[in-house]
Design a protein around this motif. Structure first.
Motif, PDB file in Angstrom:
ATOM      1  N   ILE A  96       0.834  -1.196   0.000  1.00  0.00           N
ATOM      2  CA  ILE A  96       0.000   0.000   0.000  1.00  0.00           C
ATOM      3  C   ILE A  96       0.864   1.240   0.000  1.00  0.00           C
ATOM      4  O   ILE A  96       1.690   1.437   0.902  1.00  0.00           O
ATOM      5  N   ALA A  97       0.682   2.087  -1.018  1.00  0.00           N
ATOM      6  CA  ALA A  97       1.325   3.401  -1.049  1.00  0.00           C
ATOM      7  C   ALA A  97       0.313   4.418  -0.542  1.00  0.00           C
ATOM      8  O   ALA A  97      -0.754   4.592  -1.135  1.00  0.00           O
ATOM      9  N   ASP A  98       0.640   5.080   0.558  1.00  0.00           N
ATOM     10  CA  ASP A  98      -0.272   6.026   1.198  1.00  0.00           C
ATOM     11  C   ASP A  98      -0.051   7.421   0.635  1.00  0.00           C
ATOM     12  O   ASP A  98       0.965   8.060   0.902  1.00  0.00           O
ATOM     13  N   GLY A  99      -1.013   7.889  -0.161  1.00  0.00           N
ATOM     14  CA  GLY A  99      -0.891   9.200  -0.776  1.00  0.00           C
ATOM     15  C   GLY A  99      -1.038  10.360   0.187  1.00  0.00           C
ATOM     16  O   GLY A  99      -0.778  11.506  -0.171  1.00  0.00           O
ATOM     17  N   HIS A 100      -1.442  10.072   1.435  1.00  0.00           N
ATOM     18  CA  HIS A 100      -1.577  11.122   2.437  1.00  0.00           C
ATOM     19  C   HIS A 100      -0.313  11.298   3.265  1.00  0.00           C
ATOM     20  O   HIS A 100      -0.206  12.267   4.025  1.00  0.00           O
ATOM     21  N   LEU A 101       0.631  10.369   3.157  1.00  0.00           N
ATOM     22  CA  LEU A 101       1.795  10.360   4.044  1.00  0.00           C
ATOM     23  C   LEU A 101       3.061  10.224   3.214  1.00  0.00           C
ATOM     24  O   LEU A 101       3.321   9.164   2.636  1.00  0.00           O
ATOM     25  N   ALA A 127       4.581   6.902   1.747  1.00  0.00           N
ATOM     26  CA  ALA A 127       4.945   5.835   2.678  1.00  0.00           C
ATOM     27  C   ALA A 127       4.286   4.538   2.238  1.00  0.00           C
ATOM     28  O   ALA A 127       3.166   4.531   1.718  1.00  0.00           O
ATOM     29  N   TRP A 128       4.991   3.416   2.465  1.00  0.00           N
ATOM     30  CA  TRP A 128       4.489   2.099   2.056  1.00  0.00           C
ATOM     31  C   TRP A 128       4.193   1.239   3.277  1.00  0.00           C
ATOM     32  O   TRP A 128       4.948   1.245   4.259  1.00  0.00           O
ATOM     33  N   PHE A 129       3.109   0.478   3.175  1.00  0.00           N
ATOM     34  CA  PHE A 129       2.734  -0.490   4.198  1.00  0.00           C
ATOM     35  C   PHE A 129       2.553  -1.855   3.546  1.00  0.00           C
ATOM     36  O   PHE A 129       2.415  -1.952   2.317  1.00  0.00           O
ATOM     37  N   PHE A 130       2.548  -2.886   4.373  1.00  0.00           N
ATOM     38  CA  PHE A 130       2.570  -4.257   3.863  1.00  0.00           C
ATOM     39  C   PHE A 130       1.544  -5.095   4.616  1.00  0.00           C
ATOM     40  O   PHE A 130       1.536  -5.104   5.849  1.00  0.00           O
ATOM     41  N   TRP A 131       0.659  -5.760   3.855  1.00  0.00           N
ATOM     42  CA  TRP A 131      -0.355  -6.630   4.440  1.00  0.00           C
ATOM     43  C   TRP A 131      -0.138  -8.065   3.978  1.00  0.00           C
ATOM     44  O   TRP A 131       0.317  -8.303   2.845  1.00  0.00           O
ATOM     45  N   THR A 132      -0.491  -8.999   4.834  1.00  0.00           N
ATOM     46  CA  THR A 132      -0.413 -10.419   4.491  1.00  0.00           C
ATOM     47  C   THR A 132      -1.810 -11.042   4.533  1.00  0.00           C
ATOM     48  O   THR A 132      -2.762 -10.442   5.018  1.00  0.00           O
ATOM     49  N   ASN A 133      -1.897 -12.271   4.027  1.00  0.00           N
ATOM     50  CA  ASN A 133      -3.128 -13.063   4.061  1.00  0.00           C
ATOM     51  C   ASN A 133      -4.298 -12.359   3.371  1.00  0.00           C
ATOM     52  O   ASN A 133      -5.411 -12.326   3.873  1.00  0.00           O
ATOM     53  N   VAL A 134      -4.027 -11.797   2.181  1.00  0.00           N
ATOM     54  CA  VAL A 134      -5.085 -11.220   1.349  1.00  0.00           C
ATOM     55  C   VAL A 134      -4.960 -11.867  -0.031  1.00  0.00           C
ATOM     56  O   VAL A 134      -4.206 -11.389  -0.881  1.00  0.00           O
ATOM     57  N   PRO A 135      -5.668 -12.977  -0.292  1.00  0.00           N
ATOM     58  CA  PRO A 135      -5.482 -13.739  -1.529  1.00  0.00           C
ATOM     59  C   PRO A 135      -6.191 -13.130  -2.735  1.00  0.00           C
ATOM     60  O   PRO A 135      -6.900 -13.812  -3.486  1.00  0.00           O
TER      61      PRO A 135
END
Length: 604
Positions: free
Chosen positions: A427-432, A440-448
């Motif tokens: 996830i690239a956060d366009g607000h941050l 800023a980038w975030f990372f999620w798991t277990n989303v198939p």
């Protein structure tokens, strides 16, 4: 007499992390900024710059085949679901209607124009529209294609002036003639016609046809039309199919709307037989693709992968890998006589695209996925120049290790760019923005997810095993489970030296300040060169009758931030890492501030 030396008082220091950025998987853990994390998952930054656990997803429907596409209805009344060879219309209440059963079993894309959804699956070009009675129907565009008038003002013997180009989607055409009052035979602008009935009209009234010579392309009327006095008064509709012409459009998989300052036409590409070509539609009419309206960009060694818009230009991005430009820029020009032209010029060199379904616009920056990460197209409207630059360097080491990158998909939702592949989401956060100016980038798991969509202000996805899923809202029941499974969310600090690499430190207190929830908890882990040395957890509930549990009864009633003092000292540590998170089903988690109190000891 020997004097007594009192021990010196150790000075207590304090380090506070109150602003949280995104992940930094690229830098060594000792070099990561204090506000970023070398290892995090299933968190996202709230609008107030604190970390929160993501909500989970729930299965809304199960199908017997992979979900290849999810598309919102043009009027917002529901969605169209492409699963296997089937296409459904799904109402907001979950009721479904079968629209067709001969879809291509591959990922599909779509666009909307004039209240109609146009679907491209690589085999058939379809229009999904309201039919008689108001019900949705899916029809092949070939069956409703625009019939062009190819020749006008022709004498009965043939000739005349060309008006419109042949439509690739249909063999049907119209010729108009100026009757001379005595001729009954009219010569069309094509030979070897299709053996289908023709129609003729004089002054708009259908008239009888005496005979047709399909090979010669002539039509004999039962009686001679009146003299047109220089005016077109005879029209003849016929069909001349060019083999393979319709498949030129039917095999396309990629669409881009463009018309200069507005979206007046659609451009289609992705035909594997001509990967470096695209075709433009008629004005506001995706049922008309003139056989003269095509463009070739570079060589066929590099395929067109997708379209982006930047200022008043359309950017066409190719896959790269050849000794040519990665992108081309299309501009719109209208002459004084009202004639429209689309001009092409070579664009920026850089990384090519690998996944056609990852093209999206975050804020004002066009994005796409390349083999080296997510790229942004940056340019200026004045000089009409653009460059392609990576915006995902912070997550690149993990991102480029993903398999089957060509199957990645992306969508922009609530100011964030969600990129799904391999069961993970980046996830690239366009607000941050980070220090380098990139999101800023975030990372999620277990989303198939293998396809993403935004429906009714919610984020949806489809899976390879036929599940249609929707992310929960925080107030939903089971909002913090992935279809019943717990979500493991955590944040790791960089490897901390606490200002001096040459001295040992004693950690006196670790105080996380957390968001209050009716039911929540946090787990804190301390890791040094010897590995994980301790792990403590604590319930952080608010008093509420809902979900009453005597085993974790709380008398906390004030809905303010909760600071938790660990009271676990760690002596004589040169470097260490902290991890805080929540891995319990059904529990939210929010981190506001992380405070460390410590003292310095002797030199290493």
């Amino acid at each position: 007499m020997r004097g007594y030396r009192f021990p010196s008082i150790e000075t207590e220091h304090q380090t506070v992390i109150s602003r949280f950025g995104g992940a930094d998987f690229r830098s060594h853990p000792t070099k990561v900024s204090l506000t970023r994390s070398p290892d995090l998952q299933n968190l996202v930054c709230d609008r107030n710059d604190f970390l929160v656990k993501r909500t989970g997803w729930q299965v809304q429907q199960r199908y017997d085949a992979p979900v290849y596409g999810i598309f919102s209805a043009p009027d917002g009344s529901g969605a169209f679901i492409h699963t296997g060879a089937d296409l459904y219309f799904r109402e907001e209440n979950g009721q479904q209607t079968m629209l067709c059963r001969d879809m291509n079993g591959a990922f599909s894309q779509a666009f909307t124009m004039n209240g109609v959804l146009y679907l491209l699956d690589g085999a058939h070009f379809r229009a999904v529209r309201r039919g008689e009675g108001g019900a949705w129907e899916a029809v092949r565009v070939q069956s409703i294609a625009y019939v062009p008038t190819t020749t006008v003002s022709a004498p009965p013997a043939g000739g005349g002036a060309s008006l419109e180009a042949v439509n690739l989607l249909t063999g049907k055409r119209i010729n108009t003639f100026v009757g001379d009052g005595k001729s009954t035979e009219f010569h069309l602008d094509a030979r070897e016609l299709d053996r289908v009935p023709l129609t003729a009209a004089v002054d708009g009234t259908e008239v009888a046809i005496a005979s047709v010579d399909y090979d010669a392309g002539t039509v004999a009327l039962a009686s001679a039309p009146a003299d047109g006095q220089g005016r077109d008064n005879v029209s003849i509709a016929f069909s001349k199919t060019v083999p393979g012409a319709a498949d030129t459009i039917n095999k396309c998989r990629i669409a881009g709307l463009y018309g200069g300052k507005n979206d007046t036409r659609v451009f289609l590409a992705g035909n594997p037989d001509e990967p470096h070509c695209d075709w433009q539609s008629g004005l506001y009419d995706p049922t008309y693709f003139p056989d003269t309206g095509f463009a070739r960009m570079g060589t066929e060694a590099s395929a067109i992968a997708g379209y982006l818009k930047q200022y008043e230009s359309q950017i066409i991005v190719k896959t790269g890998g050849a000794q040519e430009a990665t992108s081309f820029a299309r501009t719109f020009v209208m002459t004084e006589d009202g004639t429209s032209y689309f001009t092409l010029r070579q664009g920026a060199h850089g990384e090519g695209a690998v996944a056609p379904r990852t093209f999206a616009m975050l804020n004002d920056v066009p994005l796409f996925l390349s083999a080296q990460g997510v790229m942004g197209v940056y340019g200026t409207a004045v000089a009409e120049q653009n460059t392609i630059r990576s915006i995902s360097e912070s997550v690149r080491p993990r991102l480029v290790q993903e398999k089957a990158m060509e199957n990645a998909c992306a969508v922009v939702f609530e100011g964030r760019y969600y990129l799904a592949l391999g069961g993970n989401v980046y996830i690239a956060d366009g607000h941050l923005n980070e220090e380098d100016g990139y999101p800023a980038w975030f990372f999620w798991t277990n989303v198939p997810a293998q396809c993403l969509a935004v429906l009714g202000g919610r984020l949806w996805f489809g899976t390879n095993d036929g599940r249609l899923c929707r992310f929960s809202l925080p107030e939903d029941a089971d909002a913090y489970t992935d279809d019943g499974e717990a979500i493991d969310a955590y944040w790791c600090t960089p490897t901390l030296s606490l200002s001096d690499w040459t001295r040992y430190k004693t950690i006196r207190d670790i105080i996380p300040t957390l968001m209050p929830y009716t039911r929540s908890s946090a787990a804190l882990c301390f890791t040094d060169e010897g590995g994980e040395t301790f792990r403590i957890s604590r319930n952080l509930d608010l008093f509420a009758f809902r979900g009453w549990d005597f085993a974790r009864l709380s008398f906390r009633c004030m809905p303010g931030a909760v600071s938790w003092r660990s009271r676990r000292r760690r002596h004589h540590r040169p470097l260490f890492t902290l991890r805080i998170g929540n891995d319990r089903a059904g529990e939210p988690f929010g981190l506001l501030v992380l405070t460390l109190r410590w003292t310095e000891n002797g030199s290493i």
